[in-house]
Design a protein around this motif. Structure first.
Motif, mmCIF file in Angstrom:
data_model
loop_
_atom_site.group_PDB
_atom_site.id
_atom_site.type_symbol
_atom_site.label_atom_id
_atom_site.label_comp_id
_atom_site.label_asym_id
_atom_site.label_seq_id
_atom_site.Cartn_x
_atom_site.Cartn_y
_atom_site.Cartn_z
ATOM 1 N N ILE A 159 23.769 88.092 33.732
ATOM 2 C CA ILE A 159 23.831 86.933 32.839
ATOM 3 C C ILE A 159 25.256 86.709 32.351
ATOM 4 O O ILE A 159 25.723 85.563 32.245
ATOM 5 C CB ILE A 159 22.848 87.122 31.670
ATOM 6 C CG1 ILE A 159 21.421 86.879 32.172
ATOM 7 C CG2 ILE A 159 23.177 86.201 30.495
ATOM 8 C CD1 ILE A 159 20.338 87.171 31.175
ATOM 9 N N ALA A 162 27.094 84.998 35.019
ATOM 10 C CA ALA A 162 26.674 83.595 35.092
ATOM 11 C C ALA A 162 27.353 82.761 34.005
ATOM 12 O O ALA A 162 27.735 81.608 34.237
ATOM 13 C CB ALA A 162 25.158 83.497 34.964
ATOM 14 N N ILE A 163 27.523 83.336 32.825
ATOM 15 C CA ILE A 163 28.222 82.628 31.745
ATOM 16 C C ILE A 163 29.691 82.430 32.111
ATOM 17 O O ILE A 163 30.272 81.360 31.883
ATOM 18 C CB ILE A 163 28.103 83.409 30.422
ATOM 19 C CG1 ILE A 163 26.644 83.444 29.960
ATOM 20 C CG2 ILE A 163 28.980 82.788 29.337
ATOM 21 C CD1 ILE A 163 26.396 84.361 28.781
ATOM 22 N N HIS A 166 30.047 79.510 34.523
ATOM 23 C CA HIS A 166 29.293 78.287 34.211
ATOM 24 C C HIS A 166 30.225 77.094 34.010
ATOM 25 O O HIS A 166 31.244 77.195 33.327
ATOM 26 C CB HIS A 166 28.455 78.497 32.950
ATOM 27 C CG HIS A 166 27.797 77.242 32.457
ATOM 28 N ND1 HIS A 166 26.782 76.614 33.150
ATOM 29 C CD2 HIS A 166 28.027 76.485 31.347
ATOM 30 C CE1 HIS A 166 26.407 75.536 32.489
ATOM 31 N NE2 HIS A 166 27.147 75.435 31.398
ATOM 32 N N ILE A 274 20.957 79.986 30.145
ATOM 33 C CA ILE A 274 21.272 81.180 30.938
ATOM 34 C C ILE A 274 20.823 82.449 30.219
ATOM 35 O O ILE A 274 20.293 83.383 30.824
ATOM 36 C CB ILE A 274 22.790 81.240 31.225
ATOM 37 C CG1 ILE A 274 23.213 80.068 32.120
ATOM 38 C CG2 ILE A 274 23.172 82.566 31.877
ATOM 39 C CD1 ILE A 274 24.719 79.947 32.307
ATOM 40 N N GLU A 335 30.092 77.552 40.874
ATOM 41 C CA GLU A 335 29.961 78.988 40.649
ATOM 42 C C GLU A 335 30.222 79.798 41.913
ATOM 43 O O GLU A 335 30.479 80.996 41.863
ATOM 44 C CB GLU A 335 28.554 79.309 40.116
ATOM 45 C CG GLU A 335 28.309 78.838 38.690
ATOM 46 C CD GLU A 335 27.907 77.383 38.611
ATOM 47 O OE1 GLU A 335 28.058 76.661 39.628
ATOM 48 O OE2 GLU A 335 27.458 76.959 37.534
#
Length: 356
Positions: A159, A162-163, A166, A274, A335
């Motif tokens: 996560i 992913a941040i 983003h 997310i 991404e």
């Protein structure tokens, strides 16, 4: 044990009443525990468990103890959250799946805290080699907690990546013909998005500092505090007062500051989605009325019940999604911008290994 003739014998006042309760169960008479509060029912329950274990009669009392404790409702679940080590031991000994699941969730959530907390003098007397509060657990329980912690840790790391990668929707552009005048990929088009890109840069500046300061999954409570703020979004973090420091180095008009703040809010909305999986409460504790500082998103599976692992249901294998080839033109997820570089680096490393 606390029985005469045992190596660790010591007398306790409730021993006779514990035997009395157990013998009553043999005669099919009701067992009565002092259920005035969790503080009163726990000693009675532990005493009954000890004598039942000594006589091999746990099945006679397990359900009674479980029902007494569960009848306390949220008071009981709150007690488990405060000291899950004690309660997972009780649950394991009476083979209570409800209690075991609850205690395991909180144990995993408090893993970093318990690992960094030195053992008490009482624990050291029982286990001189103990180095943390987690050393109270037996080998099976410790291994289970470790494995569940690793699962949550990996989820947090995914996560966080992913941040870090983003981008707000609408910022990415498409290349079809390769011509700036037709595809809208010229300097003027990117110039219109300048405040969005400033927002991305500012957000990642803040997020990078948070990661560098170990403010996420490595902190005392596994990052719950920052994840909760990320999920809430809005003024929960990176407030306008905080961004004022940014504007001292990069001055803007009043309207420019407002546009930047709005762009940050857009990014926060995407980040909130997310982080959402980490905010799921898998425990039975009402965290709205009893707020806690650690994650409770651990999923307890059937195979985690050590005394009677349940077979996991067979799931149909997921079909691999079709991946469209990328010809260098057309839209691609931002991404994935560095995926090819990583693959090329790995291939280069493999070639070097072959040469050596």
């Amino acid at each position: 044990m606390m029985h005469e003739g045992d190596k660790g014998y010591r007398f306790r006042a409730s021993l006779f009443s514990d035997y009395d309760r157990l013998l009553r169960s043999f005669a099919n008479q009701p067992i009565v525990l002092n259920d005035k509060s969790i503080e009163t029912v726990l000693p009675d329950a532990m005493g009954l468990i000890e004598v039942a274990e000594y006589l091999g009669s746990i099945p006679m009392v397990a359900k009674v103890i479980e029902n007494y404790l569960l009848a306390r409702g949220q008071d009981f679940f709150k007690a488990i959250s405060i000291d899950p080590i004690i309660w997972i031991d009780v649950a394991y000994r009476i083979e209570s799946k409800v209690m075991f699941k609850e205690a395991l969730i909180h144990l995993v959530g408090k893993y970093n805290l318990l690992l960094s907390t030195p053992p008490t003098a009482a624990i050291l007397r029982r286990n001189p080699k103990a180095r943390s509060m987690l050393d109270q657990l037996n080998v099976e329980l410790r291994d289970l907690v470790e494995s569940k912690h690793e699962i949550i840790k990996k989820q947090c790391q995914q996560i966080e990546v992913a941040i870090s990668t983003h981008y707000p929707s609408g910022l990415q552009k498409s290349e079809v013909t390769g011509r700036a005048d037709r595809d809208g990929i010229g300097r003027q088009e990117y110039g219109r998005d300048v405040f969005s890109w400033i927002g991305v840069a500012l957000y990642r500046h803040w997020w990078g500092q948070t990661l560098a300061n170990d403010g996420t999954h490595n902190n005392q409570f596994g990052g719950q505090d920052i994840y909760a703020r990320l999920h809430k979004g809005g003024s929960a973090y990176l407030t306008r007062e905080l961004t004022a420091g940014f504007n001292t180095h990069f001055p803007m008009s009043v309207k420019g500051k407002s546009v930047l703040a709005n762009n940050l809010d857009i990014i926060k909305v995407g980040v909130s989605a997310i982080v959402a999986p980490l905010m799921v409460n898998e425990s039975q504790l009402d965290i709205a009325s009893s707020p806690i500082k650690w994650l409770t998103c651990t999923k307890v599976m059937g195979g985690d019940y050590l005394w009677e692992p349940e077979p996991e249901p067979e799931l149909e294998p997921e079909l691999e999604p079709e991946v469209e080839s990328y010809s260098g033109k057309g839209k691609r997820r931002a991404e994935e911008a560095f995926d090819d570089e990583d693959e090329e680096a790995e291939e280069a490393d493999d070639e070097e290994d072959e040469e050596t």
